[in-house]
Design an enzyme around this catalytic site. Structure first.
Site, PDB file in Angstrom:
ATOM      1  N   SER A  17       0.817  -1.215   0.000  1.00 41.71           N
ATOM      2  CA  SER A  17       0.000   0.000   0.000  1.00 41.71           C
ATOM      3  C   SER A  17       0.850   1.263   0.000  1.00 41.71           C
ATOM      4  O   SER A  17       1.827   1.389   0.743  1.00 41.71           O
ATOM      5  CB  SER A  17      -0.928   0.006   1.211  1.00 41.71           C
ATOM      6  OG  SER A  17      -1.668   1.209   1.248  1.00 41.71           O
ATOM      7  N   THR A  64      -9.386  -1.486   2.623  1.00 40.25           N
ATOM      8  CA  THR A  64      -9.268  -1.954   1.250  1.00 40.25           C
ATOM      9  C   THR A  64      -9.659  -3.423   1.192  1.00 40.25           C
ATOM     10  O   THR A  64     -10.152  -3.999   2.174  1.00 40.25           O
ATOM     11  CB  THR A  64      -7.842  -1.694   0.717  1.00 40.25           C
ATOM     12  OG1 THR A  64      -7.808  -1.990  -0.686  1.00 40.25           O
ATOM     13  CG2 THR A  64      -6.798  -2.525   1.445  1.00 40.25           C
ATOM     14  N   LYS A  68     -14.006  -4.350   2.495  1.00 37.34           N
ATOM     15  CA  LYS A  68     -14.879  -3.195   2.304  1.00 37.34           C
ATOM     16  C   LYS A  68     -16.345  -3.489   2.622  1.00 37.34           C
ATOM     17  O   LYS A  68     -17.046  -2.640   3.181  1.00 37.34           O
ATOM     18  CB  LYS A  68     -14.753  -2.662   0.878  1.00 37.34           C
ATOM     19  CG  LYS A  68     -13.426  -1.974   0.596  1.00 37.34           C
ATOM     20  CD  LYS A  68     -13.420  -1.336  -0.783  1.00 37.34           C
ATOM     21  CE  LYS A  68     -12.125  -0.568  -1.038  1.00 37.34           C
ATOM     22  NZ  LYS A  68     -12.145   0.120  -2.344  1.00 37.34           N
ATOM     23  N   ASN A  89     -14.920   2.291   2.445  1.00 37.32           N
ATOM     24  CA  ASN A  89     -13.451   2.261   2.456  1.00 37.32           C
ATOM     25  C   ASN A  89     -12.883   3.099   3.599  1.00 37.32           C
ATOM     26  O   ASN A  89     -11.683   3.287   3.697  1.00 37.32           O
ATOM     27  CB  ASN A  89     -12.878   2.744   1.117  1.00 37.32           C
ATOM     28  CG  ASN A  89     -12.973   4.250   0.951  1.00 37.32           C
ATOM     29  OD1 ASN A  89     -13.826   4.909   1.545  1.00 37.32           O
ATOM     30  ND2 ASN A  89     -12.109   4.812   0.125  1.00 37.32           N
ATOM     31  N   ASP A 105     -14.177   6.675  -2.171  1.00 39.30           N
ATOM     32  CA  ASP A 105     -13.820   6.346  -3.560  1.00 39.30           C
ATOM     33  C   ASP A 105     -14.750   7.072  -4.533  1.00 39.30           C
ATOM     34  O   ASP A 105     -14.309   7.642  -5.533  1.00 39.30           O
ATOM     35  CB  ASP A 105     -13.929   4.835  -3.809  1.00 39.30           C
ATOM     36  CG  ASP A 105     -12.758   4.053  -3.253  1.00 39.30           C
ATOM     37  OD1 ASP A 105     -11.658   4.627  -3.133  1.00 39.30           O
ATOM     38  OD2 ASP A 105     -12.934   2.874  -2.936  1.00 39.30           O
ATOM     39  N   ALA A 129     -17.065  -5.509 -12.380  1.00 36.66           N
ATOM     40  CA  ALA A 129     -18.235  -5.406 -11.505  1.00 36.66           C
ATOM     41  C   ALA A 129     -17.885  -5.670 -10.048  1.00 36.66           C
ATOM     42  O   ALA A 129     -18.710  -6.157  -9.286  1.00 36.66           O
ATOM     43  CB  ALA A 129     -19.319  -6.385 -11.970  1.00 36.66           C
ATOM     44  N   GLY A 131     -15.647  -4.185  -6.358  1.00 41.10           N
ATOM     45  CA  GLY A 131     -15.812  -3.088  -5.412  1.00 41.10           C
ATOM     46  C   GLY A 131     -15.596  -1.724  -6.026  1.00 41.10           C
ATOM     47  O   GLY A 131     -16.351  -0.777  -5.757  1.00 41.10           O
ATOM     48  N   ARG A 153     -16.976 -10.200 -16.707  1.00 43.10           N
ATOM     49  CA  ARG A 153     -16.643 -11.552 -17.144  1.00 43.10           C
ATOM     50  C   ARG A 153     -17.659 -12.568 -16.657  1.00 43.10           C
ATOM     51  O   ARG A 153     -17.743 -13.661 -17.198  1.00 43.10           O
ATOM     52  CB  ARG A 153     -15.235 -11.909 -16.658  1.00 43.10           C
ATOM     53  CG  ARG A 153     -14.137 -11.108 -17.337  1.00 43.10           C
ATOM     54  CD  ARG A 153     -12.795 -11.290 -16.667  1.00 43.10           C
ATOM     55  NE  ARG A 153     -12.748 -10.639 -15.358  1.00 43.10           N
ATOM     56  CZ  ARG A 153     -11.743 -10.762 -14.497  1.00 43.10           C
ATOM     57  NH1 ARG A 153     -10.721 -11.543 -14.799  1.00 43.10           N
ATOM     58  NH2 ARG A 153     -11.768 -10.118 -13.339  1.00 43.10           N
TER      59      ARG A 153
END
Length: 280
Positions: A17, A64, A68, A89, A105, A129, A131, A153
């Site tokens: 991070s 993260t 979440k 978050n 976010d 699709a 977070g 997907r």
């Protein structure tokens, strides 16, 4: 302000991070000499016990993956946007010891897209699709988009987003990943998929002149799809931009102080060797 206060980013894995670089630079620039920001490696199942063990010196947590969604259950109060998204978050430690959950976010995306001159009602395509895809939906709603196309997907992943879209007042149009390149002609294209997944789309993308391409990735940078968008004259926004923008909201939640955005962006730029221009 010299009273020792602590904050951290929580997730697993977490050692990579860059959030400590941004937040600690912010503390230094704002004169918050008693503040520190670290990392805590924590899986979703471990999150409740970890949070329960934090003392009053803790101002908040950045959250993260994969934590979440689990964060919501730990908060006494959840912001409307985090509720609609089904994910947070940010956990803010309140004076009474309870926690407040938010999602910065979405606000960060809105700020960045507005700075890129995205107009209300823009047609939006979201690749992925997960977070971050939820954050993109919330941003699209704030920007006044009525219908958002989500390319994934798995069809089931799109179905899992429908409650969030409904809560945000959006019409969700699902599309199969095999047709992804055909949906890159939107006003705004947001890629939220893992590293490498969108790379094959670069050769067949159908960029609209003046469109905005937002890629949540930042390593490596530019991604092939970002390079393709830039070459076509699109305005490109990176995951590094989002990393700063969402951290700004968290910083202000935790400290109650206006974030020194230029210093935070400069620290991240120095760390990664890529220029990041703050939007405020």
């Amino acid at each position: 302000m010299t009273t020792p206060r602590r904050a951290a980013v929580v997730g697993k894995p977490i050692s990579h991070s860059l959030s400590p670089v941004i937040h600690n630079a912010g503390y230094a620039a704002a004169g918050l000499s008693g503040w520190s920001y670290t990392t805590i490696e924590c899986a979703e199942a471990e999150l409740p016990a970890m949070v329960a063990g934090l003392g009053p010196e803790w101002a908040g947590l950045s959250v993260t993956m994969p934590c979440k969604e689990a964060t919501l259950a730990l908060a006494a109060e959840v912001s409307p946007v985090a509720t609609a998204m089904g994910a947070a978050n940010t956990l803010v430690h309140r004076p009474d010891g309870s926690w407040y959950a938010d999602n910065t976010d979405a606000a960060g995306m809105v700020e960045l897209l507005a700075a890129a001159d995205v107009r209300p009602g823009a047609r939006v395509t979201v690749l992925g699709a997960g977070g971050t895809g939820r954050a993109a939906l919330a941003a699209a709603a704030r920007l006044g988009s009525g219908t958002v196309t989500v390319v994934a997907r798995r069809a089931s992943a799109i179905d899992e987003l429908r409650p969030a879209a409904d809560a945000l007042g959006l019409t969700l149009a699902g599309a199969d990943w095999a047709d992804a390149a055909g949906h890159t002609d939107a006003d705004v294209v947001v890629s939220t998929v893992p590293k490498g997944v969108a790379d094959p789309l670069a050769a067949d993308a159908r960029w609209k002149p003046g469109a905005v391409y937002f890629d949540a990735l930042y390593d490596p940078w530019p991604t092939p799809l970002a390079a393709s968008a830039g070459a076509a004259g699109c305005r490109v926004v990176s995951g590094l931009d989002l990393l700063v923008a969402q951290a700004v909201g968290q910083f202000e939640h935790f400290t109650g102080v206006r974030a020194p955005v230029p210093a935070m962006a400069a620290a991240l730029s120095a760390e990664v060797g890529i220029e990041i221009r703050p939007v405020r």
